[in-house]
Motif scaffolding. Sequence first.
Motif, mmCIF file in Angstrom:
data_model
loop_
_atom_site.group_PDB
_atom_site.id
_atom_site.type_symbol
_atom_site.label_atom_id
_atom_site.label_comp_id
_atom_site.label_asym_id
_atom_site.label_seq_id
_atom_site.Cartn_x
_atom_site.Cartn_y
_atom_site.Cartn_z
ATOM 1 N N PHE A 292 32.708 -14.992 2.990
ATOM 2 C CA PHE A 292 31.412 -14.935 3.207
ATOM 3 C C PHE A 292 30.800 -13.742 3.843
ATOM 4 N N THR A 293 31.531 -13.159 5.080
ATOM 5 C CA THR A 293 31.233 -12.055 5.995
ATOM 6 C C THR A 293 31.269 -10.929 5.088
ATOM 7 N N GLY A 294 32.256 -10.838 4.130
ATOM 8 C CA GLY A 294 32.395 -9.713 3.079
ATOM 9 C C GLY A 294 31.244 -9.901 2.143
ATOM 10 N N SER A 295 30.816 -10.800 1.719
ATOM 11 C CA SER A 295 29.613 -10.634 0.911
ATOM 12 C C SER A 295 28.403 -10.607 1.588
ATOM 13 N N LEU A 296 28.188 -10.898 2.893
ATOM 14 C CA LEU A 296 27.073 -10.677 3.487
ATOM 15 C C LEU A 296 26.762 -9.132 3.688
ATOM 16 N N ILE A 297 28.078 -8.295 3.876
ATOM 17 C CA ILE A 297 28.039 -6.753 3.960
ATOM 18 C C ILE A 297 27.610 -6.259 2.684
ATOM 19 N N LEU A 298 28.383 -6.819 1.813
ATOM 20 C CA LEU A 298 28.331 -6.243 0.363
ATOM 21 C C LEU A 298 26.890 -6.405 -0.183
ATOM 22 N N ALA A 299 26.140 -7.670 0.071
ATOM 23 C CA ALA A 299 24.842 -7.883 -0.315
ATOM 24 C C ALA A 299 23.844 -6.691 0.558
ATOM 25 N N ILE A 300 24.045 -6.435 1.628
ATOM 26 C CA ILE A 300 23.201 -5.107 2.260
ATOM 27 C C ILE A 300 23.428 -3.857 1.570
ATOM 28 N N MET A 301 24.750 -3.943 1.075
ATOM 29 C CA MET A 301 24.978 -2.642 0.431
ATOM 30 C C MET A 301 24.715 -2.477 -1.081
ATOM 31 N N ALA A 302 24.586 -3.755 -1.638
ATOM 32 C CA ALA A 302 24.081 -3.643 -2.939
ATOM 33 C C ALA A 302 22.506 -3.722 -3.193
ATOM 34 N N LEU A 303 21.908 -3.882 -2.102
ATOM 35 C CA LEU A 303 20.529 -3.909 -2.154
ATOM 36 C C LEU A 303 19.621 -2.616 -2.820
ATOM 37 N N PRO A 304 19.975 -1.625 -2.167
ATOM 38 C CA PRO A 304 19.265 -0.181 -2.408
ATOM 39 C C PRO A 304 19.536 -0.364 -4.386
ATOM 40 N N THR A 305 20.778 -0.492 -4.678
ATOM 41 C CA THR A 305 20.966 -0.398 -6.324
ATOM 42 C C THR A 305 19.985 -1.491 -7.067
ATOM 43 N N SER B 289 1.032 -0.953 0.098
ATOM 44 C CA SER B 289 0.016 -0.043 -0.134
ATOM 45 C C SER B 289 0.965 1.188 0.038
ATOM 46 N N ASN B 290 0.361 2.445 -0.358
ATOM 47 C CA ASN B 290 1.273 3.614 -0.527
ATOM 48 C C ASN B 290 1.916 4.010 0.932
ATOM 49 N N ARG B 291 0.984 3.569 2.120
ATOM 50 C CA ARG B 291 1.491 3.974 3.345
ATOM 51 C C ARG B 291 2.779 3.039 3.567
ATOM 52 N N VAL B 292 2.791 1.877 3.371
ATOM 53 C CA VAL B 292 3.836 1.021 3.493
ATOM 54 C C VAL B 292 5.215 1.301 2.801
ATOM 55 N N ARG B 293 4.693 1.603 1.341
ATOM 56 C CA ARG B 293 5.900 2.067 0.428
ATOM 57 C C ARG B 293 6.412 3.244 1.109
ATOM 58 N N GLY B 294 5.570 4.171 1.622
ATOM 59 C CA GLY B 294 6.260 5.549 2.181
ATOM 60 C C GLY B 294 7.306 5.289 3.323
ATOM 61 N N ILE B 295 7.028 4.094 4.052
ATOM 62 C CA ILE B 295 7.989 3.918 5.001
ATOM 63 C C ILE B 295 9.276 3.174 4.494
ATOM 64 N N ILE B 296 9.100 2.178 3.716
ATOM 65 C CA ILE B 296 10.166 1.253 2.972
ATOM 66 C C ILE B 296 11.173 1.957 2.176
ATOM 67 N N ARG B 297 10.550 2.977 1.392
ATOM 68 C CA ARG B 297 11.238 3.316 0.343
ATOM 69 C C ARG B 297 12.399 4.290 0.914
ATOM 70 N N PRO B 298 12.100 5.235 1.864
ATOM 71 C CA PRO B 298 13.073 5.971 2.510
ATOM 72 C C PRO B 298 13.892 5.272 3.434
ATOM 73 N N ALA B 299 13.547 4.052 3.801
ATOM 74 C CA ALA B 299 14.408 3.229 4.533
ATOM 75 C C ALA B 299 15.608 2.743 3.497
ATOM 76 N N ILE B 300 15.259 2.576 2.517
ATOM 77 C CA ILE B 300 16.354 1.849 1.287
ATOM 78 C C ILE B 300 16.990 2.830 1.082
ATOM 79 N N GLU B 301 16.630 4.143 1.028
ATOM 80 C CA GLU B 301 17.450 5.326 0.444
ATOM 81 C C GLU B 301 18.397 5.526 1.636
ATOM 82 N N LEU B 302 17.924 5.553 2.930
ATOM 83 C CA LEU B 302 18.952 5.674 3.979
ATOM 84 C C LEU B 302 20.155 4.429 4.109
ATOM 85 N N LEU B 303 19.618 3.297 3.792
ATOM 86 C CA LEU B 303 20.600 2.249 3.444
ATOM 87 C C LEU B 303 21.766 2.391 2.640
#
Lengths: 285, 402
Positions: free
Chosen positions: B256-269, B209-223
């Motif tokens: 593996f540790t490196g890829s976990l961190i990189l995975a989080i960092m690549a998520l927004p893209t 819903s628009n409301r949920v989108r309004g929460i998650i999208r800024p969160a991803i931008e922040l990430l």
Amino acid sequence: MIRSKNIQQKIAFHIFRLLSFGILGILVWILGFIIYNGIQVISWEFITSYPKEGMTEGGIFPAIIGTIYLVIGSMIFAVPLGIMSAIYISEYASNQKWVRFIRIMTNNLASIPSIVFGLFGMALFVHTFGFGDSILAGSLTLGILIIPIVIRTTEEALKAVPESYRLGSFALGATKLQTIKNVVFPIAFPNIMTGLILSVGRVSGETAPILFTVAAYFLPKLPQSIFDQAMALPYHLYVIATSGTDIEASKPIAYGTAFVLISIVLTINLLAGWIRRYFEKQNSI
Amino acid sequence: MRFPMKIVERLLEGVFKMSSSITSIVILLIIIFLFKEGFGLFRSPVVENGYGLYINSKNPIADINPTQIKQIFDGEIDNWKTIGGNEESIYLFRFDEIFSIYTDEELGENYQFLPQKLNNIIAENSNIIAFFPKKYMQEISSNTKEIATKNIEITDFVLGKEWLPTTTPSPLFGIVPLVLGTLLVSFLAILIALPLGLGVAIYLSEIASNRVRGIIRPAIELLAGIPSVVYGFFGLVIIVPIVQKVGNISAGETAFTGSLILAIMALPTIISISEDAIRNTPLALRESSYALGATQWQTIYKIVIPYASSGISAAIILGIGRAIGETMAVLMVTGNGAVIPHSIFESVRTIPATIAAELGEAPIGGTHYQALFLLGCVLFLFTLILSIVSELISKKQTSKTA
């Protein structure tokens, strides 16, 4: 049959919802970890005093000042160039091939890893130009890094200005420059500001480009000129988290530094969002 | 009044035009400087400046390459025959050993007899290879000759399996372990991030819903806004101990540790680009699918995802490009062992991490410095190719939409 496909949909959507809130969870985890540990360290003294006892005590004042200098320095360099470049692409350029070429180059520049900028800055500014490890060299390196961001956001902001405004201005006898100055730029300004603020966030967090162009492990006094080295927040965090004199003892300082860095990023994001919304409201009236 | 105004207009247009070429100029400069410094490696002597390798003049060997030097000094080659010389075991002579053969008196007060003694030792041993400063060898006797060292070749660099930048007499710059480390960490990161990111992108564009989108999208931008050094710090303090405990290994700093961190960092893209691609699917296609009785989920995975596939591929490639170039976070959590990785729970070292970790200690203009710039060239080419490929793919997507 019909029921099974509905159940399938339900399961899939639940998984996606879970993933999405999982991402939210990751963000909360990271921020929570930094803020929870950082807030116990942070104090007026922490922000305004020098590191002591081999970085295990004291504050991070010179690192904060260094980061501010680097932000200002890189913006002075990148903002005028980036904005002028974007104005040319979106308002003047008639040769589409040239525009395409510039756009490809800008995209490529944006995709170059930040450590390569560090290498380049070291070879060109530090050694070839002879600036040495200095605020000037670091600012120029960081400036180059954010030029693509400035160009892109400015270009988008200019493109969002309706063509009819320009035509109206021309119809009143305004020249191209007058139209840009009095009509296009003021309308695009909030969006440009948003882009600039976001690039401030980028500059204050970058570590790799400043490793070999400006960053100092410890300085007993503030930099006196643009040819001096400076400490910087992200580098400070890196150093005390990985290679300090006593990593366990300096951990609180690391939390505090991460907290200050995160606060800058959060503030900048909120500010950018706020500016965008504020002007959107104004423009819609 | 009108006339000067026109000049100002023209002048400013010229200034704008000139500044629009800034990105091209910078890229050109980056290429020139990286490649100029980097390719110097293939023209530089490999043995440390001011040092030389000396052999008996009866020895037929005329030149020697960096790998052979390293193997000789490691004892892996112990016979001259192996590198095309006489059937003779190699007598390895390091500079320090002179002090255990001769006393300080024999060498003279200011070591004035040292050159002569060195010459003697070399003359007496036909199977010797000696490594010491050139300044003691200014008057080479007829019994001694300096062995020529071959320069590093491109194949040594590209195919070399060992990265030992500071060993003496001759360092080795083989990028295979670094390239494998970089690719391992990056691909693993995308493997983790892709299903997650795709799921979130579908949720945001199709379900939320628009409301949920309004929460998650800024969160991803922040990430996306969190500096990589903060990710590295988070990884170091939180993820490393978890990996260590769960994987039951001695050190949690692994690929593996490196890829976990990189995975989080690549998520927004990944999320934002695939979301755009999914959103661009024409309504007519969806509605035809619904009209045939498909559920929303069936429409998503049979119509929307295949349609958006090229946009999603672009997202993957861009994500890999980001991951390959990421420096600080990887440097802090992967342990930086410059060896060819055999499992994901071993320490690895990526190309950017190598540059960041070693450039500070490399003497300016030396072979190590040049080798690190060459790594920069490799990184530059990698990301350039990926960025061009992703652009071509997304162009395909745009033309399809149009």
